[in-house]
Design a protein around this motif. Structure first.
Motif, PDB file in Angstrom:
ATOM      1  N   UNK A 224      -3.939  16.376   6.752  1.00 36.39           N
ATOM      2  CA  UNK A 224      -3.130  16.064   7.929  1.00 36.39           C
ATOM      3  C   UNK A 224      -3.908  15.296   8.997  1.00 36.39           C
ATOM      4  N   UNK A 225      -4.986  14.640   8.609  1.00 36.36           N
ATOM      5  CA  UNK A 225      -5.810  13.906   9.564  1.00 36.36           C
ATOM      6  C   UNK A 225      -5.240  12.521   9.858  1.00 36.36           C
ATOM      7  N   UNK A 226      -4.767  11.834   8.833  1.00 37.96           N
ATOM      8  CA  UNK A 226      -4.274  10.474   9.078  1.00 37.96           C
ATOM      9  C   UNK A 226      -3.840   9.799   7.800  1.00 37.96           C
ATOM     10  N   UNK A 227      -4.337   8.591   7.583  1.00 37.02           N
ATOM     11  CA  UNK A 227      -3.947   7.805   6.415  1.00 37.02           C
ATOM     12  C   UNK A 227      -4.467   8.448   5.127  1.00 37.02           C
ATOM     13  N   UNK A 228      -3.910   8.005   3.988  1.00 41.78           N
ATOM     14  CA  UNK A 228      -4.349   8.536   2.697  1.00 41.78           C
ATOM     15  C   UNK A 228      -5.842   8.311   2.484  1.00 41.78           C
ATOM     16  N   UNK A 229      -6.305   7.122   2.860  1.00 41.67           N
ATOM     17  CA  UNK A 229      -7.718   6.790   2.676  1.00 41.67           C
ATOM     18  C   UNK A 229      -8.592   7.719   3.529  1.00 41.67           C
ATOM     19  N   UNK A 230      -8.201   7.932   4.770  1.00 43.85           N
ATOM     20  CA  UNK A 230      -8.947   8.824   5.660  1.00 43.85           C
ATOM     21  C   UNK A 230      -8.872  10.257   5.179  1.00 43.85           C
ATOM     22  N   UNK A 231      -7.672  10.676   4.739  1.00 45.44           N
ATOM     23  CA  UNK A 231      -7.523  12.036   4.210  1.00 45.44           C
ATOM     24  C   UNK A 231      -8.443  12.249   3.007  1.00 45.44           C
ATOM     25  N   UNK A 232      -8.487  11.256   2.123  1.00 43.48           N
ATOM     26  CA  UNK A 232      -9.352  11.355   0.935  1.00 43.48           C
ATOM     27  C   UNK A 232     -10.818  11.434   1.320  1.00 43.48           C
TER      28      UNK A 232
END
Length: 105
Positions: free
Chosen positions: A41-49
């Motif tokens: 739940x932090x942000x974009x998929x890339x950031x979450x990954x």
């Protein structure tokens, strides 16, 4: 061996144990906080990954550090107990020697 060459500061060893245990607790608490705030739940998929991967790596690394801290604390506790045992034995020896000397007078 000269007394100036080797000294053990028992209080400093105890303080080191306390600091190590405090660091271990702080690391465990930090990992707990990270697990509560989900990387999903932090942000974009890339950031979450990236956050998820970071958390996994830190979990392993901190686990290894905790093992090392536990081993170090256990070793320091054993050393402190040995020093205490030696001090008791020396005190008993000196008391016995003093009593034997008094008996000869």
């Amino acid at each position: 061996m000269s007394a100036d060459m080797f000294r053990v500061d028992i209080d400093q060893m105890r303080a080191m144990i306390t600091k190590l245990q405090g660091a271990e607790t702080a690391m465990r608490d930090a990992m707990h906080v990270m697990s509560v705030v989900s990387p999903d739940n932090v942000g974009t998929k890339k950031l979450d990954g990236a956050c998820n991967e970071f958390q996994k790596k830190w979990k392993y690394g901190l686990g290894q550090i905790e093992k090392d801290i536990d081993a170090t604390v256990k070793g320091l506790d054993e050393v402190l107990n040995m020093y205490a045992e030696v001090e008791r034995a020396l005190a008993d020896l000196f008391k016995a020697q003093a009593a034997a000397t008094e008996g000869k007078k």
